[in-house]
Design a protein around this motif. Structure first.
Motif, PDB file in Angstrom:
ATOM      1  N   SER A 152       0.840  -1.207   0.000  1.00 36.33           N
ATOM      2  CA  SER A 152       0.000   0.000   0.000  1.00 36.33           C
ATOM      3  C   SER A 152       0.870   1.251   0.000  1.00 36.33           C
ATOM      4  CB  SER A 152      -0.910   0.021   1.226  1.00 36.33           C
ATOM      5  OG  SER A 152      -1.790  -1.070   1.192  1.00 36.33           O
TER       6      SER A 152
ATOM      7  N   ASP B 194      -5.946  -1.110  -4.682  1.00 39.83           N
ATOM      8  CA  ASP B 194      -5.299  -1.658  -3.489  1.00 39.83           C
ATOM      9  C   ASP B 194      -6.212  -2.693  -2.838  1.00 39.83           C
ATOM     10  OD1 ASP B 194      -3.728  -2.225  -1.353  1.00 39.83           O
ATOM     11  OD2 ASP B 194      -3.586  -0.167  -0.596  1.00 39.83           O
ATOM     12  N   GLU B 195      -5.984  -3.938  -3.150  1.00 42.03           N
ATOM     13  CA  GLU B 195      -6.788  -5.051  -2.620  1.00 42.03           C
ATOM     14  C   GLU B 195      -8.288  -4.746  -2.674  1.00 42.03           C
ATOM     15  OE1 GLU B 195      -5.249  -7.401   0.461  1.00 42.03           O
ATOM     16  OE2 GLU B 195      -3.487  -6.135   0.800  1.00 42.03           O
TER      17      GLU B 195
HETATM   18 MG   LIG Z   1      -2.122  -2.836   2.159  1.00 42.14          MG
END
Ligand SMILES: [Mg+2]
Ligand SMILES: Nc1ncnc2c1ncn2[C@@H]1O[C@H](COP(=O)(O)OP(=O)(O)O)[C@@H](O)[C@H]1O
Lengths: 251, 235
Positions: free
Chosen positions: A58, A170-171
């Motif tokens: 991240s 991000d995910e």
């Molecule tokens: Mg992360």
């Protein structure tokens, strides 16, 4: 989706290539949370960023978008050392969808209005994007009342509606069920097919195999592998990536 | 006891009769407090939002100052505004002393720190939620602050209520700078104080009833708005 305006080439040079050299981020207690990362992002396709929790995935995304300033090293966007101006064709989809307290349609038009589109143009463009994303029936719903999966689909549609050069995810499916995940993977592949460069963080191995053209593997803040996805999955070089791909617990 | 009961009846009779003096007082109170809350909001809301969104040198000092100012005693504010507006004061030439404008100024000063400080608290949560999204979009500071205020709009209603409540109930500052002049600067609170001291309990009580009723109505309306917006997840 059409480009926002005619001069696509001028726009294309706003963000890409992103070049990071020796990029290092030192945390408040002196830890090297990202350590000497070299990475050039240009071209097309989906780059999947993998690595265990806390590896710095991240953080890397935040650095690549200029959200977080680096401690050492260099980073540039289309040759510029900072991202300035308010017409940035960067899309970012966070793990937890960030919805404005408005309807789905207003979430879309709000973003477009910031890019200088007239009310009518924004409305038109948003409508088409919602139809494309199969979200049109939710246009008038307050965005924050939608389910997690629907919110994430709106977030992706909203990130794409400005015709971004590059889309960071991000995910985005970390908290979602398989059905929502499948829809979102389809949206991501659709964005790729339309020429958007995609940087996608996941620690879901199956998802990485389904989506990735290229892989970056991060471990303890270091970029330990970067290359073609097939090659990577056939035989990761580093110990950490080997263990990760084999399904072992990597810390 | 009997006395108290008949005072109550008199009060309601007075209200029902549409006593124009009484309603003028009510109207002036609403105008003064409404004006003060409006001006304090125009300044305090953006100020609070900037403090929530931006980190800069001196920010902490401003935050401490604001919370200290929240507890300003109204009579002290009244006194300071009086000194500024009096004939020998720096703003004496404006001739505002003992006018509704002076009362608006005093109440604005009282309410501004409350609105700024509470807005800061409210908007900070929204800033935490949205600042990365706004930065990705490349929004300027002003555009970001406008957006944050808009996103927080329903939560900020409560802040305005707090400011309104403080101003409408306040007596010391308006008494000093307004002078409680009949038909000119007499508000509900100053009239209640005066009529009570004159033994005119029915009128005082009537005004008290109006004051409380107004507060209840305004609170109820805004809370109803808020509840319906919460249901739509706008809060
Ligand atoms: Mg992360
Ligand atoms: N902006 C930041 N400032 C300081 N530390 C950060 C920042 N962002 C992330 N970190 C730290 O960096 C480490 C890696 O976090 P993160 O990038 O979120 O890992 P992940 O690979 O799970 O996404 C964590 O220890 C986190 O606390």
């Amino acid at each position: 989706m059409q480009p926002l305006d005619g001069d696509r080439h001028a726009l294309e040079r706003q963000v890409l290539p992103i070049v990071a050299e020796g990029t290092t981020f030192v945390g408040t207690e002196g830890q090297r949370l990202l350590d000497q990362v070299d990475l050039t992002i240009a071209g097309s396709g989906i780059l999947v960023v993998m690595g265990p929790n806390g590896a710095g995935k991240s953080l890397l995304l935040r650095i690549l978008t200029g959200l977080v300033p680096i401690t050492h090293g260099k980073i540039s966007w289309a040759g510029q050392s900072s991202l300035v101006g308010n017409v940035r064709r960067i899309g970012f989809v966070f793990q937890k969808p960030v919805m404005f307290r408005r309807t789905v349609m207003e979430n879309m038009t709000f973003v477009l209005r910031q890019f200088g589109l007239s009310k009518d143009d924004a409305q038109h463009r948003a409508e088409r994007a919602l139809i494309d994303a199969d979200l049109h029936h939710l246009s008038d719903a307050p965005a924050r009342r939608l389910s997690g999966g629907e919110q994430q689909r709106v977030a992706i549609a909203r990130a794409r509606v400005i015709d971004p050069e590059i889309l960071f995810l991000d995910e985005p499916t970390a908290h979602l069920d398989p059905a929502s995940t499948a829809i979102i993977e389809k949206m991501i592949l659709d964005a790729k097919a339309r020429g958007t460069r995609i940087i996608h963080v996941t620690h879901d191995l199956g998802q990485a195999k389904r989506l990735a053209d290229d892989i970056v593997f991060l471990h303890l803040g270091k970029l330990v592998e970067h290359g073609n996805a097939e090659t990577f999955f056939a035989g990761p070089k580093s110990k950490a990536a080997q263990a990760f791909v084999a399904g072992d617990l990597v810390i | 006891m009997n006395d108290g009961q008949s005072t109550f009846l008199d009060a309601f009779r007075l209200l029902a009769s549409g006593n124009s003096e009484l309603w003028n007082i009510v109207l002036l109170s609403l105008q003064v407090t409404g004006g003060a809350v409006l001006i304090a909001t125009l300044i305090g809301l953006p100020l609070g939002a900037i403090l929530a969104f931006k980190r800069f040198r001196g920010r902490n000092a401003i935050l401490i100052l604001l919370s200290a100012l929240m507890g300003l005693p109204p009579v002290v504010v009244g006194l300071l505004v009086y000194l500024a507006l009096s004939n020998v004061g720096p703003l004496g030439v404006l001739g505002l002393l003992y006018t509704p404008s002076a009362m608006v100024i005093a109440q604005t000063i009282l309410v501004l720190p409350i609105i700024a400080a509470l807005s800061r608290q409210v908007v900070e949560d929204y800033a935490a939620e949205y600042h990365e999204q706004l930065a990705i979009m490349g929004l300027s500071t002003w555009a970001s602050i406008r957006t944050l205020i808009f996103e927080a709009r329903h939560s900020l209603l409560v802040v305005l209520l707090a400011g309104f409540g403080r101003a409408i109930a306040e007596v010391g500052a308006v008494m000093i700078v307004g002078g409680n002049i009949a038909h000119l600067t007499r508000t509900m609170t100053t009239a209640i104080a005066l009529e009570t001291s004159r033994g005119n309990l029915a009128l005082a009580l009537g005004l008290g009833v109006v004051l409380i009723t107004l507060s209840v109505i305004i609170n109820a309306v805004l809370m109803a708005v808020r509840r319906s917006e919460t249901r739509l997840s706008y809060i």
